[in-house]
Write a protein that holds these residues in place. Structure first.
Motif, short mmCIF file in Angstrom:
data_model
loop_
_atom_site.label_atom_id
_atom_site.label_comp_id
_atom_site.label_asym_id
_atom_site.label_seq_id
_atom_site.Cartn_x
_atom_site.Cartn_y
_atom_site.Cartn_z
N UNK A 89 -2.06 -1.17 8.90
CA UNK A 89 -1.36 -1.19 7.62
C UNK A 89 -2.39 -0.83 6.55
N UNK A 90 -2.37 0.40 6.04
CA UNK A 90 -3.44 0.87 5.15
C UNK A 90 -3.50 0.14 3.82
N UNK A 91 -4.70 0.01 3.29
CA UNK A 91 -4.90 -0.49 1.93
C UNK A 91 -4.68 0.66 0.95
N UNK A 92 -4.29 0.32 -0.27
CA UNK A 92 -4.12 1.36 -1.27
C UNK A 92 -5.49 1.84 -1.74
N UNK A 106 -13.30 4.48 6.91
CA UNK A 106 -13.22 3.30 7.76
C UNK A 106 -11.88 2.60 7.61
N UNK A 107 -11.39 2.51 6.37
CA UNK A 107 -10.12 1.82 6.11
C UNK A 107 -8.93 2.60 6.65
N UNK A 138 -7.97 -7.77 5.96
CA UNK A 138 -8.33 -6.35 5.82
C UNK A 138 -9.26 -6.16 4.63
N UNK A 139 -8.91 -6.79 3.53
CA UNK A 139 -9.70 -6.64 2.32
C UNK A 139 -11.11 -7.19 2.51
N UNK A 140 -11.20 -8.37 3.12
CA UNK A 140 -12.51 -8.98 3.31
C UNK A 140 -13.35 -8.21 4.32
N UNK A 141 -12.73 -7.75 5.43
CA UNK A 141 -13.49 -7.02 6.44
C UNK A 141 -13.99 -5.70 5.86
N UNK A 142 -13.21 -5.06 4.99
CA UNK A 142 -13.66 -3.82 4.37
C UNK A 142 -14.82 -4.10 3.42
#
Length: 375
Positions: free
Chosen positions: A218-221, A212-213, A184-188
């Protein structure tokens, strides 16, 4: 600009007559200038226009979706190429708008579309089926430019086409995004890198990243989202962002730059004319007065030489020649058809940076960027 005072008061009636719920907008910060804007109606627009501090707003906002019956395709990339790409995808419409920053918007009849920010990978396009938009002739004081109807106008609102359902198919699949935390972090981060060149400020990129996120199961903070955006913005600001670099085709801006690359002062002067006089049928060029005003900060001879290059190469047209005896300046206008460049615009990217997908930068993410974005 004198006309910027009271723009909402001057034009709210026309929008109300067209059945559109308009409200005053702060165009500099792109936010409503009144509470309750979501409940705007034509009648409330007339009321707000008669309140001095609201009627004096420099912009008009329109509620998208059911209240107005409008869906907007916001083409957030400068150049005719992106606009042509949007028209090809969503279909022809009589109403096209040029924003103060030179970007474009297309209006269609609302057909249940929602609000989707950057739903199409690699394309700076938003689908606005709710929320609000800024409408012509709103004025941006910081850019010294207005929003204008590129084609059509309020009289065309009743006859707008709908967007074909197949044009929005990617939107429905937009939420199928990787679920593992690292992915998730890398794709964002990669998404932010691709979108950074279409944003004017870091805050704009953060807003795009948050939207977008929000599609992650499972959401990022919030802090992680901001770190990804800040990292991508650092690459963009230092000229090291090669993700999403290529355009769908050569734009008029590319051709103009290539045709004036050997006369940078002529290129600069032309950019100034486009900014100041893009919406005018004619304008004066007074080299001495411009030099004395420091706009641009050159001698009158350099300004005159740059002007002559633009004339010779067909970027401006002379309507009336300068008359020294009568102390009259020359009268000019921007050419409607620019020369076609013979330069090769399709210079390939260096192999060092991979292909269009950005493999070179993407592969180095884990090693050089993971710590920076908090993975």
């Amino acid at each position: 600009m004198a006309g910027s005072i009271g723009i909402f008061a001057q034009h709210a009636e026309a929008y109300a007559d067209a059945g559109l719920p308009a409200f005053p907008v702060d165009t500099r910060n792109k936010r409503p200038a009144v509470r309750g804007w979501k409940n705007a109606t034509p009648q409330r627009a007339r009321t707000w226009a008669n309140i001095p501090n609201l009627g004096g707003a420099d912009g008009l906002g329109i509620v998208m979706g059911k209240p107005s019956g409008l869906t907007e395709i916001d083409v957030d990339g400068v150049g005719e190429a992106w606009l042509a790409l949007a028209v090809e995808r969503f279909g022809k419409t009589p109403v096209a708008i040029r924003t103060a920053s030179g970007k474009a918007k297309l209006w269609y009849r609302h057909n249940g579309e929602g609000r989707h920010i950057r739903p199409f990978q690699g394309q700076p396009i938003d689908v606005l089926g709710n929320g609000f938009t800024i409408a012509p002739p709103s004025w941006r004081e910081d850019l010294a430019a207005s929003y204008t109807f590129k084609s059509g106008g309020l009289h065309d609102v009743a006859n707008l086409p709908t967007i074909p359902s197949e044009a929005l198919e990617v939107v429905s699949g937009h939420r199928a995004i990787l679920t593992l935390p690292g992915e998730r972090n890398q794709s964002l981060w990669r998404y932010c890198m691709a979108q950074a060149r279409h944003c004017d400020r870091l805050d704009d990129l953060v807003d795009v990243a948050r939207t977008w996120a929000s599609a992650f199961p499972e959401p990022l903070c919030a802090a992680e989202i901001e770190r990804c955006a800040q990292s991508a913005w650092k690459y963009e600001a230092t000229g090291r962002n090669f993700l999403g670099l290529r355009k769908p085709q050569v734009t008029d801006g590319d051709r103009i730059m290539d045709d004036l690359i050997d006369h940078p002062e002529a290129f600069t002067l032309f950019q100034m004319f486009q900014r100041w006089h893009g919406n005018r049928s004619s304008f004066a060029i007074a080299p001495r007065a411009m030099s004395e005003a420091g706009s641009p900060p050159w001698s009158r001879h350099r300004i005159a030489t740059a002007r002559d290059v633009l004339l010779q190469r067909g970027f401006i047209e002379e309507l009336a020649a300068p008359d020294k005896l009568r102390r009259k300046t020359g009268l000019y206008r921007l050419a409607t058809d620019y020369p076609r460049s013979e330069h090769n615009h399709y210079t390939p990217l260096s192999p060092r940076y991979g292909h269009q997908s950005g493999e070179g930068l993407g592969q180095s993410f884990n090693q050089s960027t993971a710590k920076e974005v908090g993975q």
